[in-house]
Motif scaffolding. Structure first.
Motif: not given
Lengths: 175, 160
Positions: A145-152, A57-77
């Motif tokens: 952002r979640v997948m580390g690719t461009s929008l296109d 949780r310490d890292r969460l304070a610096a997260v700008a887009d919480l949803e994208a962050y959580v879905f990124t974690m989901l993808r890794h999990a």
């Protein structure tokens, strides 16, 4: 000024985690189910995801887009779980083969629903985009952002996925 | 992609969206939140624990380690800089090719000047370490080498 949800999470506020669960659980479960193909496994992944969030949780304070962050974690999990499952499945199939009962492998077949089977046949990157777009409700910018690719790239993968689903379902209809 | 294909893609998209949402099973929420509380209790936030800071002893120990490591880090740089300086001096100095050119135009340099340019080693072989620094390093009398060097240059200037 009241703290944001991300700041409350970073402070270790249990109520903030409950609020995050109420806000995202259904979408996370849907996306995980589409990625994995199993509702039960999706619940396990979301469970582990929230525990990981609480631990880091310490890292969460610096997260700008919480949803994208959580879905990124989901993808890794999901990725970690998939790698473990592949290894486990290989071992079990080898055991079934050794016993002369190759039909054991059928226990790991995809759900028989036509659409679910077609989604499960998609390449992993395209399946992830479908999961994040349809179940996660993310925009292509967020998916990028979640997948580390461009929008296109995210949009292209989604388009390819729809094309492949169309072709797969057409072939099945012709049979 | 034809118009028909596009319409079919839209139909598939609608079909995907119309799948029943996956509602969490009964008890999933409470299980997740109980696990979260467990994780929160088992690991306090970093602020509560307090960040690790070095004491006076730690700072002294670090400074001592830095002082011990510094020669190892700086030494090779120092030596390489010295090598660069020597190299640039070598490029600025006359080389055996000058002596050869002098011979080609009929100027015979004095033997000691040749020795200054390419000094003999213990086996009597000419070494091609020809800049003044190299001569000084191999000569037992650095002053003599420098003097021979100056004489050779003077001869060259006069004859050429």
């Amino acid at each position: 000024m009241p703290p944001t949800l991300a700041e409350s999470l970073a402070d270790g506020d249990a109520d903030a985690f409950a609020a995050l669960y109420d806000r995202l659980a259904a979408r996370l479960l849907g996306a995980a189910r589409t990625m994995i193909g199993s509702a039960a496994d999706a619940e396990d992944v979301v469970h582990d995801l929230f525990v990981d969030l609480a631990r880091g949780r310490d890292r969460l304070a610096a997260v700008a887009d919480l949803e994208a962050y959580v879905f990124t974690m989901l993808r890794h999990a999901v990725g970690r779980r998939h790698r473990r499952a592949v290894t486990g499945r290989r071992v079990l199939v080898e055991v079934a083969h050794d016993r002369g009962r190759p039909d054991h492998a059928a226990a790991f077949a995809l759900p028989d629903d036509e659409l679910a089977a077609a989604v499960a046949d998609l390449p992993p990157e395209q399946r992830e985009v479908v999961a994040l777009k349809i179940d996660g409700g993310l925009t292509f910018a967020e998916i990028g952002r979640v997948m580390g690719t461009s929008l296109d790239t995210a949009a292209s993968r989604y388009r390819y996925a729809l094309t492949k689903l169309r072709q797969t379902l057409s072939r099945r209809e012709e049979r | 992609m034809t118009l028909h294909d596009g319409m079919r893609d839209r139909a598939i998209e609608r079909r995907l969206r119309s799948r029943p949402a996956l509602a969490p099973s009964a008890g999933h929420r409470s299980r997740v939140l109980a696990a979260v509380r467990g994780a929160l209790d088992s690991r306090p936030a970093a602020e509560a624990v307090g960040r690790h800071r070095l004491g006076g002893g730690g700072v002294l120990a670090l400074a001592g380690m830095a002082a011990a490591i510094a020669p190892l880090l700086i030494g090779p740089w120092w030596l390489s800089l010295d090598g660069v300086a020597g190299g640039s001096a070598w490029f600025r100095s006359p080389r055996p090719s000058l002596v050869a050119h002098a011979r080609m135009v009929g100027v015979e340099l004095p033997p000691d000047a040749l020795a200054a340019v390419a000094p003999e080693d213990a086996n009597g072989e000419r070494r091609h370490r020809t800049h003044p620094t190299a001569v000084d390093r191999t000569s037992t009398a650095p002053g003599e080498a420098a003097e021979r060097w100056l004489r050779m240059r003077h001869t060259l200037v006069r004859e050429l």
